[in-house]
Each structure stands twice: as C-alpha cells, then as structure tokens.
Design an enzyme around this catalytic site. Sequence first.
Site, PDB file in Angstrom:
ATOM      1  N   TYR A  99       0.841  -1.199   0.000  1.00  0.00           N
ATOM      2  CA  TYR A  99       0.000   0.000   0.000  1.00  0.00           C
ATOM      3  C   TYR A  99       0.878   1.252   0.000  1.00  0.00           C
ATOM      4  O   TYR A  99       0.572   2.231  -0.668  1.00  0.00           O
ATOM      5  CB  TYR A  99      -0.940  -0.010   1.214  1.00  0.00           C
ATOM      6  N   ASN A 122     -12.630  -0.396  -4.969  1.00  0.00           N
ATOM      7  CA  ASN A 122     -12.379  -0.655  -6.380  1.00  0.00           C
ATOM      8  C   ASN A 122     -13.616  -1.298  -7.015  1.00  0.00           C
ATOM      9  O   ASN A 122     -14.016  -2.385  -6.618  1.00  0.00           O
ATOM     10  CB  ASN A 122     -11.156  -1.586  -6.483  1.00  0.00           C
ATOM     11  N   CYS A 130      -6.502  -5.069  -7.615  1.00  0.00           N
ATOM     12  CA  CYS A 130      -6.220  -4.729  -6.215  1.00  0.00           C
ATOM     13  C   CYS A 130      -5.720  -5.943  -5.427  1.00  0.00           C
ATOM     14  O   CYS A 130      -5.121  -5.776  -4.366  1.00  0.00           O
ATOM     15  CB  CYS A 130      -7.440  -4.104  -5.554  1.00  0.00           C
ATOM     16  N   HIS A 131      -5.908  -7.155  -5.961  1.00  0.00           N
ATOM     17  CA  HIS A 131      -5.366  -8.337  -5.281  1.00  0.00           C
ATOM     18  C   HIS A 131      -3.841  -8.329  -5.270  1.00  0.00           C
ATOM     19  O   HIS A 131      -3.230  -9.026  -4.480  1.00  0.00           O
ATOM     20  CB  HIS A 131      -5.891  -9.628  -5.928  1.00  0.00           C
ATOM     21  N   GLU A 157      -1.341 -16.200 -10.891  1.00  0.00           N
ATOM     22  CA  GLU A 157      -0.358 -15.371 -11.578  1.00  0.00           C
ATOM     23  C   GLU A 157       1.078 -15.789 -11.270  1.00  0.00           C
ATOM     24  O   GLU A 157       2.022 -15.135 -11.695  1.00  0.00           O
ATOM     25  CB  GLU A 157      -0.570 -13.899 -11.198  1.00  0.00           C
TER      26      GLU A 157
END
Length: 171
Positions: A99, A122, A130-131, A157
């Site tokens: 963050y 979001n 945002c993950h 990912e």
Amino acid sequence: MAPPLSYTYVESPIGLLLVAGDETALQVLKFPGGRGADGPQPGWRRDNGPFAEAARQIEAYFAGELRRFDLPLRFRGSPFQERVWHALADIPYGETRSYGEVAALIGAPEASRAVGLAAGRNPLPIVLPCHRVIGANGQLTGFGGGLPTKTFLLRLEGNRAGAPSAQLSLL
C-alpha cells in the site's frame, strides 16, 4: 439521468462473477462471496450482449492466457480513488506492491491507509488488480473477495505472496 446498467454473470474458478456496464464500458465486477459480494442493483437489466468481450477476457485470464485486460472501462470515485485505481492497473501481472508503494507511486507517500480504503472501493477488481496489493511486511491483507480468493488470484499469476503464513489453500 444515465440509463440503467445491464449485467450478466461470468463463470470463473472462484464462482460466478457479476459484471455490469452499458454498451460502451464495463463499470462493475463483483465477487460471489466475501465482503465484495453483491447482486444486481434495482433497475439493472440482464443482458449478456454487451459483455461478450469482457467474458472472453475474464475466461482467458483464468486460463492463464491473459496478463492485462484491454476493455473500455468507466468508473467514478473521488480524484484520489481514481488515481489509486489507475495505479492498480499498472501493477504488472504476477507482481505485488505494498500500500505504501502505491501511495508513493501516486505522489502521496504518507497515504498508505487511504490507498487501502480506495482499493477496498475498487469497482472492478481483477480488471484493476487490487489483489496485487499487500501489506508492507509482505503479508496478505483484506480483500473484497476474501483472502482465499486473493491467494488464488496471486497463485494463478505465479506469485506466492503471503503463502508461508497465510496457510490458505486454492479454491
């Protein structure tokens, strides 16, 4: 007054995703569970037509074939929220940012808490990823779809952020 949004559901490994927008842009993506779970709003109409490309890209993302979404988007928030959401879109696939790092990227280095609040609002999670935002200590923090979903998306990912202490399994 803007016309009501259209919506549909897209199947995914994490459950049905609600997508909504109009003929020109995707505006909403909601999870099937977690605090981000929500259904269609009053006045929305079900229509699969406007979302064929969004559905195709979401399916390609979950198949590991798409690393960055290329969809027309429309979102409305405060100027600060919109800066955060644009910054989320720039976090590369498979990488994470804290963050605080996102706060520094948008020119507000002392605003890591505010970045967290903006990320929590979001309207297009996964598309605006945002993950990929984690705590300064590398641990997973809150996520509208729930921490198991966040873990799943990061692992999809190829990122193992938070894995040793999170002890969360894939969905």
